[in-house]
Design an enzyme around this catalytic site. Structure first.
Site, PDB file in Angstrom:
ATOM      1  N   HIS A 172     -11.336 -14.770   3.763  1.00  0.00           N
ATOM      2  CA  HIS A 172     -12.646 -14.412   3.234  1.00  0.00           C
ATOM      3  C   HIS A 172     -13.552 -15.613   3.317  1.00  0.00           C
ATOM      4  CE1 HIS A 172     -10.040 -11.285   1.538  1.00  0.00           C
ATOM      5  NE2 HIS A 172     -11.067 -10.530   1.877  1.00  0.00           N
ATOM      6  N   ARG A 193       0.850  -1.188   0.000  1.00  0.00           N
ATOM      7  CA  ARG A 193       0.000   0.000   0.000  1.00  0.00           C
ATOM      8  C   ARG A 193       0.884   1.235   0.000  1.00  0.00           C
ATOM      9  NH1 ARG A 193      -4.553  -1.922   4.409  1.00  0.00           N
ATOM     10  NH2 ARG A 193      -5.147  -3.783   3.229  1.00  0.00           N
ATOM     11  N   GLN A 225      -1.258 -10.071   6.111  1.00  0.00           N
ATOM     12  CA  GLN A 225      -2.293 -10.126   7.141  1.00  0.00           C
ATOM     13  C   GLN A 225      -2.700 -11.570   7.393  1.00  0.00           C
ATOM     14  OE1 GLN A 225      -5.479  -7.852   5.379  1.00  0.00           O
ATOM     15  NE2 GLN A 225      -4.708  -5.957   6.288  1.00  0.00           N
ATOM     16  N   ASP A 228      -5.359 -12.807   6.861  1.00  0.00           N
ATOM     17  CA  ASP A 228      -6.549 -12.394   6.130  1.00  0.00           C
ATOM     18  C   ASP A 228      -7.339 -13.620   5.687  1.00  0.00           C
ATOM     19  OD1 ASP A 228      -8.212 -10.662   4.817  1.00  0.00           O
ATOM     20  OD2 ASP A 228      -6.943 -10.474   3.036  1.00  0.00           O
ATOM     21  N   HIS A 238     -15.186 -10.428   5.086  1.00  0.00           N
ATOM     22  CA  HIS A 238     -13.737 -10.188   5.154  1.00  0.00           C
ATOM     23  C   HIS A 238     -13.382 -10.223   6.626  1.00  0.00           C
ATOM     24  CE1 HIS A 238     -13.856  -7.873   1.210  1.00  0.00           C
ATOM     25  NE2 HIS A 238     -15.091  -7.752   1.623  1.00  0.00           N
TER      26      HIS A 238
HETATM   27 ZN   LIG Z   1     -11.056  -8.516   2.162  1.00  0.00          ZN
END
Ligand SMILES: [Zn+2]
Ligand SMILES: [Zn+2]
Length: 637
Positions: free
Chosen positions: A387, A365, A383, A385, A513
């Site tokens: 989904h 980013r 992350q 992360d 998310h």
């Molecule tokens: Zn996401």
């Protein structure tokens, strides 16, 4: 026309003459604690006259709004002191920030910390003089001319951008500033303040503009609260993760890759231990890990909406063969759009759902260089992360599952408290309000079921769905927003994701998310500051260090380190010809939880003299006892 108005204050209705000043409504005893008032919902000065029937709510200095008034008034006091002491200094802006305020100046030479005591002393004199703080309203043109005559070019620029035809100024003594207010009635109200640091800052945060000199400070309602805060600030300084990172040999930064940490071997151990731990939970909670591309053609970002909404924070690129100059690819700032391709790669039925896919992929980013801060604001990260694609009916149980994970993870990492919020429907949103309210209630119920009290964060949801946010207060009483569980009704639409229902019809899945640690980089930064570097044993990069007292026991010390390594512990031996005190200090700086000291006596008895990090005394024990001790250290469940 009546010359009396009805005022409701403290639950009491009173009739007072029109034009009565709010200050006159306060009883004497509390007068010094009250710094402003809310009149019919608007925060105003105590000197404001009442011009209509009004609901008046006094604002105490120690309340959040009161502190803002106090701190901004202290910023004015500082600017007054600075302009008195440093002629030729121009003022710009001086807003309130979390825990304090700053003021940006354009001085003939940049300020240094050495200037602060002098400025503070002058501020104290001005506070003691108890100068009345007076509000003046005048036309924008008059104000502009006034500041132009004073040589305040920045203020002139600010005034030129104000749309209103009338502006307000605040005056104390001979000094004045353009300001909306409100302010304390007089400088005598400012009794507990401290200037904390200086920094350079570009005018309007733009690196093409001149560099200004920023002074930070803080103010509280009482000296005690200020002292308490300064103590925490000092603790924060010693626990700064950038300092600990250096001392513990965890990571470095280099201007060659701005905002992108280089994790050294010891830092990488923490990084990978966290990932291993999350992976074990994934296995238990039914998540499947995927590995997805780093670079995508821009078409993906157009479909996902990132092009429109997030492009400024993306790194764009192209391949070496491309001669057109067009940057037709971008590095992923998030994993979500890529995951929709995994979902969409097969025809999905309700039997396949929920589909939970996790990704430790690197994200990039383009955070602005001025906002970068150690590990807590970076440009390259990964992350924990994931989904989840599920049916609308499954949302509730999926939220439950993720909240259980949140509890497991924060518990294992020593964060005892959690503060949950449900961010609700914003003004600009997709879908019907009824659906939003139902979903928000679902999230609230899930939090309650999992023993988490929560507050609403009204209007703060994303336009595509409501969100659970979990804040963690750390040892320094700061709040970090870590976990988020975000419902998304939009992305499945954009990527036209469907599943076949049990009735044989086509329907849209819901996408959730979620990340619990969030960015691993930021999390490690937070964890280091929360623990002061004293990490849980399972995360400590070096779990035990053997310290030899002399050359004669080198062999024995090395043998113990080898034995511990053989048992799966991260151990080393410090065999250098240095004094024990020096070796202990170094091990303490590296935050090694166990130090095994060995001399000839220990070598003969096949024992060690064990010191614990921050422990007062050492303890002699056999090698077997040492291994048992290390084995007994808790591991995350
Ligand atoms: Zn996401
Ligand atoms: Zn102001």
């Amino acid at each position: 026309m009546s010359s009396e108005v009805i005022v409701t204050i403290g639950g009491e209705r009173r009739s007072v003459p029109l034009g009565t000043r709010i200050r006159e409504l306060l009883d004497g005893a509390r007068r010094r604690e009250i710094v402003a008032a809310r009149v019919n919902g608007r925060v105003v000065d105590l000197g404001s006259p009442i011009d209509a029937d009004a609901e008046v709510e006094p604002i105490a200095a120690s309340s959040p709004e009161g502190l803002e008034v106090l701190r901004h008034s202290t910023a004015h006091l500082m600017a007054q002191a600075v302009q008195g002491l440093f002629p030729g200094t121009q003022v710009t802006i001086g807003p309130v920030i979390e825990d304090g305020f700053f003021y940006d100046f354009a001085p003939p030479r940049p300020f240094t910390v050495e200037d602060l005591p002098r400025i503070e002393a002058r501020m104290r004199e001005l506070a003691k003089a108890n100068l009345p703080v007076e509000r003046i309203e005048e036309s924008r043109e008059a104000a502009r001319e006034r500041f132009r005559a004073m040589g305040e070019d920045y203020k002139v620029e600010i005034i030129e951008q104000i749309p209103e035809s009338t502006v307000s100024l605040y005056r104390q003594g001979g000094w004045l500033d353009l300001c909306r207010g409100p302010h304390v009635p007089s400088t005598g109200y400012l009794r507990a303040f401290k200037l904390t640091s200086v920094a350079g800052a570009y005018w309007r945060g733009d690196e093409h503009n001149p560099m200004l000199s920023r002074i930070y400070g803080t103010a509280f309602a009482s000296k005690e609260e200020l002292e308490e805060h300064l103590k925490l600030l000092e603790m924060a300084r010693t626990r700064d993760h950038r300092k600990l990172g250096r001392e513990m040999g965890l990571f470095i930064f280099d201007p060659i890759a701005p905002g992108s940490p280089f994790f050294l071997p010891k830092g990488a151990i923490i990084y990978n231990q966290l990932i291993d731990y999350i992976r074990r939970l994934y296995a238990r909670y039914g998540f499947d890990e995927v590995v997805t591309p780093q670079l995508y053609k821009n078409q993906l970002w157009h479909t996902s909406g990132h092009w429109e909404n997030f492009r400024e924070n993306m790194f764009l690129t192209t391949d070496g063969e491309n001669r057109s100059g067009e940057l037709d690819y971008a590095f992923k700032p998030m994993n979500c759009p890529g995951h929709t391709f995994i979902y969409g790669a097969e025809k999905r039925s309700y039997r396949d759902l929920p589909l939970r896919i996790a990704d430790f992929g690197r994200l990039h980013r383009a955070e602005r260089s001025g906002t970068l801060h150690g590990l807590t604001r970076v440009r390259a990260m990964a992350q924990d992360d994931a989904h989840i694609f599920c049916t609308p009916e499954q949302v509730e149980s999926e939220i439950d599952l993720n909240l259980r994970m949140v509890r497991d993870i924060y518990g294992a990492l020593g964060f005892e408290q959690m503060e949950a919020k449900v961010a609700t429907m914003p003004e600009k949103h997709l879908g019907e309000e009824r659906m939003w309210r139902e979903t928000e209630a679902t999230l609230g119920r899930a939090l309650e079921r999992n023993g988490l009290a929560y507050e609403l964060n009204p209007g703060e949801g994303a336009f595509y769905g409501p969100k659970i946010e979990i804040d963690i207060p750390d040892a320094l009483k700061r709040r970090w927003q870590l976990a988020t569980i975000q419902l998304d009704f939009n992305m499945p639409e954009r990527f036209d994701l469907t599943f076949t229902t049990s009735a044989g019809t086509e329907a849209r899945p819901v996408m959730i998310h979620r990340a619990i640690l969030g960015s691993l980089e930021r999390f490690i930064g937070v964890l280091l500051e929360h623990t002061g570097g004293v990490l849980p044993f399972w995360l400590a990069p070096e779990q035990a260090r053997v310290l030899s007292l002399s050359e004669k026991v080198e062999g024995y010390a090395g043998e113990i380190a080898g034995l511990l390594k053989g048992k799966g512990f991260r151990a080393s031996a410090d065999l250098r010809n240095e004094k024990l005190g020096f070796k202990v200090r170094e091990a303490e700086l590296a935050k090694v939880p166990f130090m095994a000291v060995v001399g000839e006596r220990e070598a003969e008895a096949r024992s060690v003299s064990l010191r614990r990090l921050r422990g007062a005394k050492s303890e002699v024990m056999t090698l077997d006892a040492l291994i048992e001790l290390l084995k007994a250290e808790p591991l995350p469940s």
